[in-house]
Design an enzyme around this catalytic site. Structure first.
Site, mmCIF file in Angstrom:
data_model
loop_
_atom_site.group_PDB
_atom_site.id
_atom_site.type_symbol
_atom_site.label_atom_id
_atom_site.label_comp_id
_atom_site.label_asym_id
_atom_site.label_seq_id
_atom_site.Cartn_x
_atom_site.Cartn_y
_atom_site.Cartn_z
ATOM 1 N N ARG A 159 -128.190 80.421 -65.602
ATOM 2 C CA ARG A 159 -128.859 81.355 -64.695
ATOM 3 C C ARG A 159 -128.672 82.822 -65.120
ATOM 4 O O ARG A 159 -128.560 83.713 -64.296
ATOM 5 C CB ARG A 159 -128.376 81.165 -63.258
ATOM 6 N N SER B 28 -132.028 77.929 -53.829
ATOM 7 C CA SER B 28 -130.574 77.778 -53.830
ATOM 8 C C SER B 28 -129.934 79.160 -53.778
ATOM 9 O O SER B 28 -130.117 79.957 -54.697
ATOM 10 C CB SER B 28 -130.117 77.027 -55.076
ATOM 11 N N GLU C 87 -127.126 83.572 -56.078
ATOM 12 C CA GLU C 87 -128.108 83.494 -57.163
ATOM 13 C C GLU C 87 -129.215 84.527 -56.989
ATOM 14 O O GLU C 87 -129.604 85.173 -57.961
ATOM 15 C CB GLU C 87 -128.705 82.086 -57.247
#
Length: 366
Positions: free
Chosen positions: A168, A258, A358
């Site tokens: 990520r 998420s 995130e």
């Protein structure tokens, strides 16, 4: 809620969470020239700059953003070449819808992104975050990314191998500069992304156990790409993670997907977790020590935050997926941040593991 002195248009409608205060101004860039011009104008005027594509990975404070918001709405997909040796070389503008590109790839027999079906947002965001799901991520297929370098005031093209992709993350996310003496901002603005995709009606090897079970195959097998796309869309819909007109009334979809990344731990840290905690190999650290990834969703639920925690709202965990923080219709950013802090603190207290956000946080922090 923090009071804002900015009186421009609200940012909330540009985001999937539907929260965020006003901006000083919002510029919609529909061509690459307009995008570069808007960025250069903000930089020349010493204005903070916020780039927004699909707005699906963004939480903006209630105070808003006292600067220029550039909504990246550029379009265009072109096929550079297509042959059995090199595969399909496909270039897409930063503002193209990501799932539309995936659908096109599946329809044309361009393999390698089918498991990324249903992910919201735009093409330009995918290399920044190294977007991934169900065993695939874009680092596996990105050939080059053409950007605008705000420091050098010129275009710069990166090969995929030079983007320092990680879980990520990428250099496009981490390489930030304080251009105006304020908070660091992204140095590079993505203009277009080029993918190299093998020609095959079959998927890449299925790499995710949940997806393999849904398809009725073993991990590592290959199946028709259309089957993978259909299965992924079904899985995402079951978790409230399909953003389209048909799901606007479902507040489980009023989320940023998420909200926490899966923690990457040292072997010693992972050993302190309960025996049944998920553990996946995650490469090695700078010192060569093996790293282990665990599941943020597992930690959250075992820490006592089940699906729907926080209902009736205004902010609550999704009723379908404990990893998603949702706006039940009237939440502000402060409500979502309070819920995120509660969950993160609970996981820390229960397991000694720090989970981190995130989505990009603008004007706020956990």
């Amino acid at each position: 809620m923090t009071t804002s002195t900015t009186t421009g248009p609200l940012i909330a409608p540009l985001t999937s969470l539907r929260v965020g205060g006003p901006a000083r101004r919002v510029v919609v860039a529909r061509t690459e020239g307009e995008l570069v011009e808007a960025v250069r104008e903000a930089d020349a005027g010493g204005e903070p700059l916020l780039l927004v594509g699909g707005g699906s990975n963004l939480l903006v404070s209630d105070a808003g953003f006292d600067g220029t918001v550039v909504h990246v709405a550029t379009t265009g997909v072109r096929l550079g070449s297509e042959d059995a040796c090199g595969g399909a070389v496909v270039t897409a503008a930063a503002g193209e819808r990501w799932d539309a590109l995936v659908a096109r790839a599946v329809a044309n027999g361009w393999s390698g992104v089918e498991a990324l079906s249903g992910i919201p947002g735009t093409v330009g965001a995918t290399p920044v975050q190294n977007v991934g799901a169900y065993g695939q991520d874009v680092s596996q297929t990105i050939a080059t990314v053409r950007t605008w370098d705000r420091v050098a005031d010129r275009q710069r093209t990166f090969a995929g191998a030079d983007l320092r992709f990680g879980y990520r993350t990428s250099r496009l996310k981490t390489e930030r500069v304080a251009l105006h003496g304020g908070h660091p901002e992204s140095r590079y603005v993505v203009l277009e992304v080029t993918f190299q995709l093998p020609l095959d009606d079959r998927s890449a090897p299925v790499a995710y156990a949940e997806l393999a079970r849904r398809l009725g195959v073993e991990v590592g097998e290959r199946v028709p790409m259309a089957d993978v796309r259909a299965a992924v869309l079904e899985l995402r819909e079951g978790k409230g993670m399909v953003w389209d007109e048909a799901h606007l009334g479902d507040h489980d979809t009023w989320s940023a997907g998420s909200f926490f990344t899966n923690p990457v731990l040292t072997t010693q840290e992972a050993a302190a977790l309960p025996e049944d905690a998920p553990r996946y190999p995650a490469g090695t650290g700078a010192d060569g020590e093996a790293l282990v990834k665990t599941s943020a969703a597992w930690l959250i639920e075992r820490a006592g935050f089940g699906k729907g925690h926080g209902l009736p709202g205004p902010a609550a965990l999704s009723t379908k997926h404990a990893l998603a923080l949702t706006n039940r219709g009237s939440a502000c950013a402060a409500d979502l941040l309070a819920l995120a802090r509660e969950v993160a603190a609970g996981v820390q207290d229960r397991f000694g593991v720090r989970i981190v956000n995130e989505p990009v946080l603008v004007g706020c922090s956990l």
